[in-house]
Scaffold this motif. Structure first.
Motif, PDB file in Angstrom:
ATOM      1  N   HIS A 232      -7.192  13.768  -0.637  1.00 10.96           N
ATOM      2  CA  HIS A 232      -8.430  12.787  -0.602  1.00 10.96           C
ATOM      3  C   HIS A 232      -9.288  12.413   1.510  1.00 10.96           C
ATOM      4  CE1 HIS A 232     -10.220  12.829  -4.162  1.00 10.96           C
ATOM      5  NE2 HIS A 232      -8.687  12.323  -4.719  1.00 10.96           N
ATOM      6  N   VAL A 233      -7.778  13.209   1.785  1.00  5.65           N
ATOM      7  CA  VAL A 233      -8.483  13.166   3.363  1.00  5.65           C
ATOM      8  C   VAL A 233      -8.324  14.213   4.193  1.00  5.65           C
ATOM      9  CG1 VAL A 233      -8.559  10.653   3.523  1.00  5.65           C
ATOM     10  CG2 VAL A 233      -6.243  11.272   3.948  1.00  5.65           C
ATOM     11  N   THR A 234      -7.295  14.858   3.598  1.00  2.13           N
ATOM     12  CA  THR A 234      -6.616  16.089   4.203  1.00  2.13           C
ATOM     13  C   THR A 234      -7.241  16.844   4.256  1.00  2.13           C
ATOM     14  OG1 THR A 234      -4.960  15.084   4.904  1.00  2.13           O
ATOM     15  CG2 THR A 234      -4.536  17.081   5.287  1.00  2.13           C
ATOM     16  N   ASN A 235      -7.909  18.649   4.619  1.00  2.54           N
ATOM     17  CA  ASN A 235      -8.553  19.261   3.832  1.00  2.54           C
ATOM     18  C   ASN A 235      -8.014  20.785   4.692  1.00  2.54           C
ATOM     19  OD1 ASN A 235      -9.603  20.072   6.640  1.00  2.54           O
ATOM     20  ND2 ASN A 235     -11.642  19.620   6.233  1.00  2.54           N
ATOM     21  N   GLU A 236      -8.363  22.078   4.151  1.00  6.98           N
ATOM     22  CA  GLU A 236      -7.279  23.069   3.807  1.00  6.98           C
ATOM     23  C   GLU A 236      -7.714  23.297   6.027  1.00  6.98           C
ATOM     24  OE1 GLU A 236      -5.013  24.846   2.551  1.00  6.98           O
ATOM     25  OE2 GLU A 236      -5.184  24.301   0.621  1.00  6.98           O
ATOM     26  N   PHE A 237      -8.707  23.286   6.731  1.00  8.49           N
ATOM     27  CA  PHE A 237      -8.890  23.450   8.015  1.00  8.49           C
ATOM     28  C   PHE A 237      -8.362  22.962   8.822  1.00  8.49           C
ATOM     29  CE2 PHE A 237     -13.599  24.151  10.232  1.00  8.49           C
ATOM     30  CZ  PHE A 237     -13.026  25.117  11.066  1.00  8.49           C
ATOM     31  N   GLY A 238      -7.502  21.556   8.267  1.00  7.42           N
ATOM     32  CA  GLY A 238      -7.253  20.670   9.592  1.00  7.42           C
ATOM     33  C   GLY A 238      -5.676  21.181   9.200  1.00  7.42           C
ATOM     34  N   ILE A 239      -4.961  21.395   8.183  1.00  9.28           N
ATOM     35  CA  ILE A 239      -4.455  22.318   8.305  1.00  9.28           C
ATOM     36  C   ILE A 239      -3.664  23.679   9.014  1.00  9.28           C
ATOM     37  CG2 ILE A 239      -2.554  23.002   6.401  1.00  9.28           C
ATOM     38  CD1 ILE A 239      -3.602  21.170   4.023  1.00  9.28           C
ATOM     39  N   ALA A 240      -4.618  24.024   8.591  1.00 12.40           N
ATOM     40  CA  ALA A 240      -5.093  25.177   9.518  1.00 12.40           C
ATOM     41  C   ALA A 240      -4.968  25.255  10.455  1.00 12.40           C
ATOM     42  CB  ALA A 240      -5.945  26.421   9.214  1.00 12.40           C
ATOM     43  N   TRP A 241      -5.562  24.005  11.124  1.00 11.72           N
ATOM     44  CA  TRP A 241      -5.390  23.593  12.989  1.00 11.72           C
ATOM     45  C   TRP A 241      -4.617  22.993  13.056  1.00 11.72           C
ATOM     46  CZ3 TRP A 241      -4.706  19.861  16.066  1.00 11.72           C
ATOM     47  CH2 TRP A 241      -4.702  19.686  17.442  1.00 11.72           C
ATOM     48  N   VAL A 242      -4.045  23.023  12.347  1.00 17.07           N
ATOM     49  CA  VAL A 242      -2.325  22.887  12.790  1.00 17.07           C
ATOM     50  C   VAL A 242      -1.441  23.027  12.904  1.00 17.07           C
ATOM     51  CG1 VAL A 242      -0.131  20.635  12.228  1.00 17.07           C
ATOM     52  CG2 VAL A 242      -2.609  19.769  11.702  1.00 17.07           C
ATOM     53  N   ARG A 243      -1.078  23.970  11.717  1.00 16.35           N
ATOM     54  CA  ARG A 243       0.055  25.201  12.201  1.00 16.35           C
ATOM     55  C   ARG A 243      -0.318  26.272  13.092  1.00 16.35           C
ATOM     56  NH1 ARG A 243      -2.060  27.217   6.703  1.00 16.35           N
ATOM     57  NH2 ARG A 243      -0.048  26.065   5.729  1.00 16.35           N
ATOM     58  N   ARG A 244      -1.886  26.835  13.229  1.00 16.18           N
ATOM     59  CA  ARG A 244      -2.314  26.855  15.028  1.00 16.18           C
ATOM     60  C   ARG A 244      -2.136  25.956  15.547  1.00 16.18           C
ATOM     61  NH1 ARG A 244      -7.873  29.886  14.813  1.00 16.18           N
ATOM     62  NH2 ARG A 244      -7.110  29.898  12.421  1.00 16.18           N
ATOM     63  N   ALA A 245      -2.284  25.165  16.010  1.00 21.62           N
ATOM     64  CA  ALA A 245      -1.591  24.507  17.265  1.00 21.62           C
ATOM     65  C   ALA A 245      -0.237  23.984  17.450  1.00 21.62           C
ATOM     66  CB  ALA A 245      -2.177  22.332  16.835  1.00 21.62           C
ATOM     67  N   LEU A 246       0.721  23.997  16.698  1.00 18.64           N
ATOM     68  CA  LEU A 246       1.957  24.157  16.558  1.00 18.64           C
ATOM     69  C   LEU A 246       2.478  25.090  17.262  1.00 18.64           C
ATOM     70  CD1 LEU A 246       3.197  21.620  13.960  1.00 18.64           C
ATOM     71  CD2 LEU A 246       2.756  21.178  16.188  1.00 18.64           C
ATOM     72  N   GLY A 247       1.920  26.183  16.544  1.00 24.28           N
ATOM     73  CA  GLY A 247       2.439  27.666  16.481  1.00 24.28           C
ATOM     74  C   GLY A 247       3.744  27.954  15.719  1.00 24.28           C
ATOM     75  N   ALA A 248       4.705  29.113  16.247  1.00 23.30           N
ATOM     76  CA  ALA A 248       5.413  30.356  15.254  1.00 23.30           C
ATOM     77  C   ALA A 248       6.303  29.082  15.601  1.00 23.30           C
ATOM     78  CB  ALA A 248       5.274  31.719  15.545  1.00 23.30           C
ATOM     79  N   GLU A 249       6.468  28.499  16.234  1.00 22.14           N
ATOM     80  CA  GLU A 249       7.732  27.802  16.103  1.00 22.14           C
ATOM     81  C   GLU A 249       7.964  26.683  15.581  1.00 22.14           C
ATOM     82  OE1 GLU A 249      10.320  23.703  19.090  1.00 22.14           O
ATOM     83  OE2 GLU A 249       8.047  24.952  19.202  1.00 22.14           O
ATOM     84  N   PHE A 250       7.059  26.418  14.687  1.00 25.11           N
ATOM     85  CA  PHE A 250       7.250  26.070  13.381  1.00 25.11           C
ATOM     86  C   PHE A 250       6.542  26.646  12.060  1.00 25.11           C
ATOM     87  CE2 PHE A 250       7.034  22.937  16.667  1.00 25.11           C
ATOM     88  CZ  PHE A 250       8.438  21.726  16.530  1.00 25.11           C
ATOM     89  N   THR A 251       6.973  26.134  10.875  1.00 24.87           N
ATOM     90  CA  THR A 251       6.293  26.655   9.342  1.00 24.87           C
ATOM     91  C   THR A 251       5.418  25.441   9.242  1.00 24.87           C
ATOM     92  OG1 THR A 251       7.960  28.891   9.720  1.00 24.87           O
ATOM     93  CG2 THR A 251       6.423  28.075   7.722  1.00 24.87           C
ATOM     94  N   VAL A 252       4.255  25.425   8.368  1.00 20.89           N
ATOM     95  CA  VAL A 252       3.701  24.663   7.893  1.00 20.89           C
ATOM     96  C   VAL A 252       4.000  25.144   6.616  1.00 20.89           C
ATOM     97  CG1 VAL A 252       1.656  22.747   7.980  1.00 20.89           C
ATOM     98  CG2 VAL A 252       2.396  23.860  10.420  1.00 20.89           C
ATOM     99  N   SER A 253       4.052  24.449   5.415  1.00 17.92           N
ATOM    100  CA  SER A 253       3.727  24.299   3.873  1.00 17.92           C
ATOM    101  C   SER A 253       2.879  23.768   3.266  1.00 17.92           C
ATOM    102  CB  SER A 253       4.968  24.660   3.650  1.00 17.92           C
ATOM    103  OG  SER A 253       6.031  26.046   3.942  1.00 17.92           O
ATOM    104  N   VAL A 254       2.325  24.026   2.246  1.00 20.74           N
ATOM    105  CA  VAL A 254       1.336  23.302   1.776  1.00 20.74           C
ATOM    106  C   VAL A 254       2.687  23.072   0.192  1.00 20.74           C
ATOM    107  CG1 VAL A 254      -0.347  21.965   0.612  1.00 20.74           C
ATOM    108  CG2 VAL A 254      -1.249  23.424   2.723  1.00 20.74           C
ATOM    109  N   VAL A 255       2.601  22.042  -0.057  1.00 17.22           N
ATOM    110  CA  VAL A 255       3.247  21.085  -1.476  1.00 17.22           C
ATOM    111  C   VAL A 255       1.956  20.532  -2.522  1.00 17.22           C
ATOM    112  CG1 VAL A 255       5.794  20.946  -0.364  1.00 17.22           C
ATOM    113  CG2 VAL A 255       4.072  19.349  -1.070  1.00 17.22           C
ATOM    114  N   GLU A 256       2.300  20.963  -3.603  1.00 18.37           N
ATOM    115  CA  GLU A 256       1.267  20.597  -4.641  1.00 18.37           C
ATOM    116  C   GLU A 256       2.343  19.357  -4.785  1.00 18.37           C
ATOM    117  OE1 GLU A 256      -1.685  21.204  -5.609  1.00 18.37           O
ATOM    118  OE2 GLU A 256      -1.108  23.051  -4.448  1.00 18.37           O
TER     119      GLU A 256
END
Length: 382
Positions: A232-256
């Motif tokens: 309720h406080v974190t959206n897909e747009f925010g997750i995408a921003w973090v993924r791009r900001a961290l770059g290829a050094e890290f893998t950002v995965s969404v869990v249910e």
């Protein structure tokens, strides 16, 4: 170890010169930020402060995470001080936690003292005040040598990172990477009335995809992998921003997760050591990332039913802090959890923390681990 308040001592680093330039060059030999996991040996940590905390000004998106018993308080007392006696007891618990961590050889730093009662506004909305500086894990995400300032969706938290800005500037001056997320507008377009479990996934949450928003506490670090939940406080747009900001050094995965009131992942998952994951049995949904990991369902919380909980559920009982792969800080009265963790091979350090519980978190929430041993190793299944 000497405890350091932001803006003083060694943690403050070189001062800025009169012309705004750095007062010295970064020391390449010093470890400023280095935190890739939730469990490697802890060397330095921020411990938050609830001093001067106020009730959050109400907005309707809070109804999906805040216990219903606290709705009236937020609606009627937003911007007014939190209960003084209970707050004092919580601050004493935070000070005790800092003492315990120092006794374990950890350097403890604290945020600046700021006023949370001052009202503020943007061109689009007004807030009766802030909240507190008690939960640095909500506002800041440290991944490796990067610190990210979170664009939180509660309007009252718009300036919450200010209490940590002296520390952040110090880290940057000494060589860390500083990535503030885009400052959100938090206009009405961001919020919706979420649908039920039968709704499409994107419509189950109180925030839309109008702009990137996230709380840092919806992310957990596993070396090269960062795990996040939609909430309720974190959206897909925010997750995408973090993924791009961290770059290829890290893998950002969404869990249910099975949590209709989702807000912060660290009362659902607690990675305690390589291959050992403590989980909330009411919310955990198995995921391929954790194949091969030992999973321990956390015993239920022991909090009395009449204990005041203003901002979260009693499941903060499992919101523990790992000092190293063998040592965990646990609330003293959570005896079933202590017994389960001890049987699992951990040394538990009991600390009284129930008064802090009332204000929205426990040991993981109120800390921000800035320096741990280790690097970007691979721990999760591909």
């Amino acid at each position: 170890m000497k405890r350091i308040r932001a803006g003083t001592g060694a943690a403050a680093g070189p001062a800025a010169g009169a012309n705004g330039t750095l007062g010295g060059e970064a020391d390449a030999s010093a470890v400023v930020l280095n935190s890739y996991t939730e469990w490697e040996p802890l060397r330095e940590v921020v411990v938050g402060s609830l001093s001067g905390g106020v009730f959050p000004g109400w907005q309707e998106s809070m109804a999906y995470t805040v216990p219903e018993a606290a709705w009236r308080l937020c609606r009627e007392e937003g911007g007014l001080p939190l209960p003084a006696a209970h707050l004092k007891a919580a601050e004493e618990e935070l000070d005790t936690l800092a003492d315990v961590l120092e006794a374990e050889g950890v350097t403890v730093v604290r945020p600046d003292t700021v006023s949370h009662q001052r009202p503020f506004r943007t061109p689009h909305w007004a807030s009766a005040g802030g909240l507190y500086a008690g939960m640095p894990r909500d506002a800041l995400l440290v991944v490796g040598d990067i610190v990210i300032e979170a664009p939180m969706s509660w309007r009252c938290r718009y300036h919450e990172a200010d209490a940590f800005r002296t520390l952040i500037k110090s880290w940057f001056r000494r060589g860390a990477r500083w990535m503030p997320a885009p400052r959100p507008q938090l206009t009405e377009e961001l919020y919706r009335t979420p649908g039920g479990a039968e709704s499409p996934a994107a419509e189950r949450w109180a925030v839309t995809e109008f702009e990137p928003v996230f709380d840092a506490a919806d992310f957990l670090r596993f070396g090269e992998d960062v795990v996040v939940q939609r909430s309720h406080v974190t959206n897909e747009f925010g997750i995408a921003w973090v993924r791009r900001a961290l770059g290829a050094e890290f893998t950002v995965s969404v869990v249910e997760t099975d949590d209709p009131h989702a807000m912060h992942i660290d009362a659902t998952f607690a990675p305690l050591a390589p291959g050992k994951l403590l989980v909330n049995p009411e919310r955990y949904v198995p995921h391929r990332l954790f194949e091969g990991w030992d999973i321990l369902p956390a015993p239920g919380p022991t909090l009395p039913p009449d204990w005041p909980m203003y901002f979260c559920s009693p499941w903060v009982s499992m919101n523990v802090l790992s000092l190293n792969p063998e040592t965990i800080v646990v609330e003293r009265q959570e005896r079933p959890l202590i017994d389960a963790l001890t049987a699992w091979g951990f040394r538990c350090i009991p600390v009284d923390f129930r008064h802090v519980y009332s204000f929205g978190g426990s040991f993981h929430c109120v800390t921000l681990d800035t320096v741990r041993d280790g690097g970007p190793a691979k721990y999760l299944a591909s």
